[in-house]
Design a protein around this motif. Structure first.
Motif, short mmCIF file in Angstrom:
data_model
loop_
_atom_site.label_atom_id
_atom_site.label_comp_id
_atom_site.label_asym_id
_atom_site.label_seq_id
_atom_site.Cartn_x
_atom_site.Cartn_y
_atom_site.Cartn_z
N UNK A 102 0.89 -1.26 0.01
CA UNK A 102 0.06 -0.53 -0.01
C UNK A 102 0.54 0.88 0.23
N UNK A 103 2.07 1.16 0.90
CA UNK A 103 3.12 2.26 0.60
C UNK A 103 4.01 2.65 -0.64
N UNK A 104 3.86 1.77 -1.49
CA UNK A 104 4.37 1.54 -2.86
C UNK A 104 3.27 1.98 -3.62
N UNK A 105 2.06 1.80 -3.79
CA UNK A 105 0.70 2.20 -4.91
C UNK A 105 1.05 3.45 -4.22
N UNK A 106 0.14 4.35 -2.74
CA UNK A 106 0.54 5.61 -2.90
C UNK A 106 1.57 6.61 -3.30
N UNK A 107 3.26 5.73 -3.32
CA UNK A 107 3.78 6.88 -3.64
C UNK A 107 3.70 6.97 -5.35
N UNK A 150 15.55 5.30 -18.40
CA UNK A 150 14.33 5.26 -17.22
C UNK A 150 12.87 4.93 -17.37
N UNK A 151 12.83 4.31 -18.89
CA UNK A 151 12.07 3.31 -19.38
C UNK A 151 11.89 1.68 -18.96
N UNK A 152 13.21 1.40 -18.84
CA UNK A 152 13.06 0.46 -18.49
C UNK A 152 13.82 0.60 -17.31
N UNK A 153 13.68 1.00 -15.94
CA UNK A 153 13.85 1.53 -14.54
C UNK A 153 12.32 1.27 -14.19
N UNK A 154 11.46 1.88 -15.40
CA UNK A 154 10.18 1.73 -14.44
C UNK A 154 9.38 1.04 -14.71
N UNK A 155 9.94 -0.41 -15.72
CA UNK A 155 9.83 -1.54 -16.48
C UNK A 155 9.81 -2.70 -15.80
N UNK A 156 10.72 -2.53 -14.71
CA UNK A 156 11.48 -3.52 -13.87
C UNK A 156 10.64 -2.57 -12.71
N UNK A 157 10.27 -1.82 -11.85
CA UNK A 157 9.09 -1.04 -11.46
C UNK A 157 7.76 -1.80 -11.10
N UNK A 158 7.82 -2.63 -12.93
CA UNK A 158 6.16 -3.00 -12.51
C UNK A 158 6.64 -3.97 -12.61
N UNK A 159 7.13 -4.96 -12.53
CA UNK A 159 7.66 -5.99 -12.78
C UNK A 159 8.10 -6.66 -11.69
#
Length: 278
Positions: A91-96, A228-237
């Motif tokens: 929940x903390x991660x989703x809030x951020x 940045x897009x790769x890092x964002x993708x890694x955050x998603x998965x």
């Protein structure tokens, strides 16, 4: 109070878990009482199912259905209690993440985020209203019999729950504590799961939007944006496990497994019906 409790995406669902003491709780007493009531009721339902197995096929089918609902509720309770810290970090991660998209996201993505928030809030209200009506119907249904009947039929080896004062005690516990607890565990869990799926879909759309914007003539700028897009993708998965619903953590609830359960249930039902007719 953690800020994610006020996240509009999850509406009252997270606050419900907090009020029940399932997360963000340093006092285990409430958890213990909730678990104790669920366990005692579950044992009583199993005993009743065993003792009334050959009485009436309709009553047996109804008892199976109620037992399945209680099983779902008990498993969800155990999952939340055992993994409460993971729920809190989630929940903390989703809030951020929600705040970051809301402040820095593409206008179209922000608009979609607001639509999802409004949709999940309406879904939450609708589910709670429908459940309140269903709970009222169950309460009224228990008075439609000539004799005494509990909301959830239970039996125990050493005493008769339909005799005074046991009947009054169990009826009060089921009305005041068990039925509300069942609804307040079962519904928010489902709502949070569905909301998380919709938010996950939004993050993929946000990633696609970021990739489409990589159009700078400067190669270094494009490279940084691509990183940045790769890092964002890694955050998603970040979880390597596939997103799936499991039955008690034993096997995935896929359509194939669901069809297999239906076939087996129908076979048992046909067998019981044949035995009762003989």
């Amino acid at each position: 109070m953690p800020s994610y409790q006020n996240l509009p995406l999850y509406s009252v669902n997270v606050k419900t878990f907090v009020k029940l003491g399932l997360i963000e709780s340093s006092n285990p007493t409430r958890r213990f009482l909730l678990g104790l009531i669920l366990i005692v009721t579950y044992i009583g339902q199993l005993t009743n199912l065993f003792w009334t197995w050959n009485v009436d096929i309709g009553e047996t089918g109804y008892n199976f259905h109620v037992l399945a609902l209680m099983t779902h509720c008990f498993l969800r309770f155990m999952v939340i209690v055992r993994k409460d810290k993971k729920f809190e970090r989630f929940f903390e991660g989703i809030e951020q993440w929600y705040t970051d998209i809301e402040r820095n996201g593409d206008p179209q993505i922000v608009s979609t985020l607001q639509e999802i928030t409004d949709k999940t809030q309406k879904l939450t209200r609708l589910s709670f209203y429908a459940s309140a009506v269903a709970a009222l119907a169950v309460f009224i249904y228990s008075f439609s019999f000539e004799g005494r009947r509990l909301l959830l039929t239970v039996q125990y080896p050493f005493f008769d729950v339909l005799q005074t004062p046991y009947f009054e005690f169990f009826f009060l516990i089921q009305v005041v504590w068990l039925l509300p607890t069942f609804l307040l565990i079962y519904l928010p869990f489902t709502n949070i799961f569905l909301t998380s799926l919709m938010f996950g879909e939004l993050t993929l759309k946000d990633l696609c939007s970021k990739i489409r914007k990589i159009q700078s003539e400067n190669e270094m700028t494009m490279l940084n944006e691509f990183k940045e897009c790769i890092a964002y993708h890694n955050k998603i998965i970040k979880s390597e496990n596939p997103l799936q619903i499991t039955a008690g953590g034993l096997y995935p609830m896929t359509m194939e497994n669901f069809q297999a359960i239906l076939r087996i249930s129908y076979s048992y039902f046909s067998l019981l019906q044949g035995v009762s007719q003989q």
